[in-house]
Design a protein around this motif. Sequence first.
Motif, PDB file in Angstrom:
ATOM      1  N   THR A   1      29.580  89.296   7.211  1.00  0.00           N
ATOM      2  CA  THR A   1      29.771  88.404   8.357  1.00  0.00           C
ATOM      3  C   THR A   1      29.842  86.954   7.902  1.00  0.00           C
ATOM      4  O   THR A   1      29.271  86.583   6.885  1.00  0.00           O
ATOM      5  CB  THR A   1      28.637  88.584   9.389  1.00  0.00           C
ATOM      6  OG1 THR A   1      28.873  87.711  10.494  1.00  0.00           O
ATOM      7  CG2 THR A   1      27.266  88.272   8.794  1.00  0.00           C
TER       8      THR A   1
ATOM      9  N   THR B   1      32.411  91.928  13.813  1.00  0.00           N
ATOM     10  CA  THR B   1      32.452  91.107  15.021  1.00  0.00           C
ATOM     11  C   THR B   1      33.396  89.917  14.866  1.00  0.00           C
ATOM     12  O   THR B   1      33.498  89.080  15.758  1.00  0.00           O
ATOM     13  CB  THR B   1      31.039  90.580  15.376  1.00  0.00           C
ATOM     14  OG1 THR B   1      30.552  89.778  14.291  1.00  0.00           O
ATOM     15  CG2 THR B   1      30.058  91.726  15.599  1.00  0.00           C
ATOM     16  N   GLY B   2      34.113  89.871  13.740  1.00  0.00           N
ATOM     17  CA  GLY B   2      34.935  88.705  13.418  1.00  0.00           C
ATOM     18  C   GLY B   2      36.040  88.419  14.411  1.00  0.00           C
ATOM     19  O   GLY B   2      36.383  87.270  14.659  1.00  0.00           O
TER      20      GLY B   2
ATOM     21  N   ASP C   1      29.023  84.854  10.312  1.00  0.00           N
ATOM     22  CA  ASP C   1      28.216  84.323  11.400  1.00  0.00           C
ATOM     23  C   ASP C   1      26.733  84.369  11.013  1.00  0.00           C
ATOM     24  O   ASP C   1      26.142  85.433  10.864  1.00  0.00           O
ATOM     25  CB  ASP C   1      28.486  85.167  12.652  1.00  0.00           C
ATOM     26  CG  ASP C   1      27.776  84.619  13.881  1.00  0.00           C
ATOM     27  OD1 ASP C   1      26.755  83.919  13.730  1.00  0.00           O
ATOM     28  OD2 ASP C   1      28.251  84.908  14.992  1.00  0.00           O
TER      29      ASP C   1
ATOM     30  N   GLN D   1      37.876  95.256   9.242  1.00  0.00           N
ATOM     31  CA  GLN D   1      38.023  94.141  10.163  1.00  0.00           C
ATOM     32  C   GLN D   1      39.244  94.324  11.068  1.00  0.00           C
ATOM     33  O   GLN D   1      39.213  94.005  12.248  1.00  0.00           O
ATOM     34  CB  GLN D   1      38.162  92.829   9.382  1.00  0.00           C
ATOM     35  CG  GLN D   1      38.281  91.622  10.284  1.00  0.00           C
ATOM     36  CD  GLN D   1      38.362  90.333   9.511  1.00  0.00           C
ATOM     37  OE1 GLN D   1      38.548  90.341   8.309  1.00  0.00           O
ATOM     38  NE2 GLN D   1      38.218  89.237  10.210  1.00  0.00           N
TER      39      GLN D   1
ATOM     40  N   GLU E   1      33.138  92.462   8.544  1.00  0.00           N
ATOM     41  CA  GLU E   1      33.356  91.567   9.687  1.00  0.00           C
ATOM     42  C   GLU E   1      33.592  92.318  10.987  1.00  0.00           C
ATOM     43  O   GLU E   1      34.606  92.108  11.648  1.00  0.00           O
ATOM     44  CB  GLU E   1      34.575  90.672   9.403  1.00  0.00           C
ATOM     45  CG  GLU E   1      34.338  89.786   8.209  1.00  0.00           C
ATOM     46  CD  GLU E   1      34.353  88.335   8.586  1.00  0.00           C
ATOM     47  OE1 GLU E   1      34.028  88.011   9.729  1.00  0.00           O
ATOM     48  OE2 GLU E   1      34.672  87.538   7.707  1.00  0.00           O
TER      49      GLU E   1
END
Length: 225
Positions: free
Chosen positions: A204, A175-176, A206, A96, A173
């Motif tokens: 994720t 795209t965190g 999301d 991340q 993660e």
Amino acid sequence: MTATTAAIVAEDVTRTYQLDGLEVPALRGVSLTVGAGDYLAIVGTSGSGKSTLMHLLGGLDRPTGGTLLIGGRDVSTLSPNEMAELRNTTIGFVFQSFHLLSRTTAQDNVGLPLVYRGVGRRERRARAAAMLERVGLAHRMTHRPNQMSGGEQQRVAIARALVTGPSVLLADEPTGNLDSATGQSVLALLESLNADGVALVLVTHDQSVAARAQRQIVMRDGLIA
Ligand SMILES: Nc1ncnc2c1ncn2[C@@H]1O[C@H](COP(=O)(O)OP(=O)(O)OP(=O)(O)O)[C@@H](O)[C@H]1O
Ligand SMILES: [Mg+2]
């Protein structure tokens, strides 16, 4: 799915951390198979054991109990050097927080895993350049991490994870830390790699990201819910 096609098999795996004489049971018996070319999302509340599980699946850490096979090899039988080699040949790991070397160009960051493979400098640079092109960063080869945006750094981290040609890509993660448009483009990139046959496991928070995977695993309190 048979054991021969499975990239990673975890059977009743536990991981207990020792902290100031106390035992912290982060994983309490998790069984999971990652097949060749799989696309798997791991979701669950903070502290439920997702990163702990990812570290085990990636051979960055060892289970306290249970059985873990990576590339068909039981990690409990491997020396630290053998573990490192197995990781280098099988797994790509995207953290991340990127974990890039701050004083090193994008190209040399991406080429780094090849140093441990004994690949010469010219070849390293060529392969790193090809990977950076693949993630859309041909124009950022000589930039250092602090000269790039968060999304660009994330793509450098992905290129580095892929430069060795792993069969499994683990992304915690990915795209965190990104805005939703950049997150979508990073996700599209990961999915195009999966379409090329790389097994993809991502953590994720999301739900819209998780919904795109072939399978979802929900972690709760150290167990698969
Ligand atoms: N090195 C450590 N020593 C002791 N306890 C730890 C250690 N690392 C993690 N833990 C504990 O183990 C549990 C699982 O942690 P883990 O990092 O796997 O959670 P996570 O699901 O990834 O959470 P997040 O969504 O916040 O990243 C947590 O209760 C955490 O406090
Ligand atoms: Mg985590």
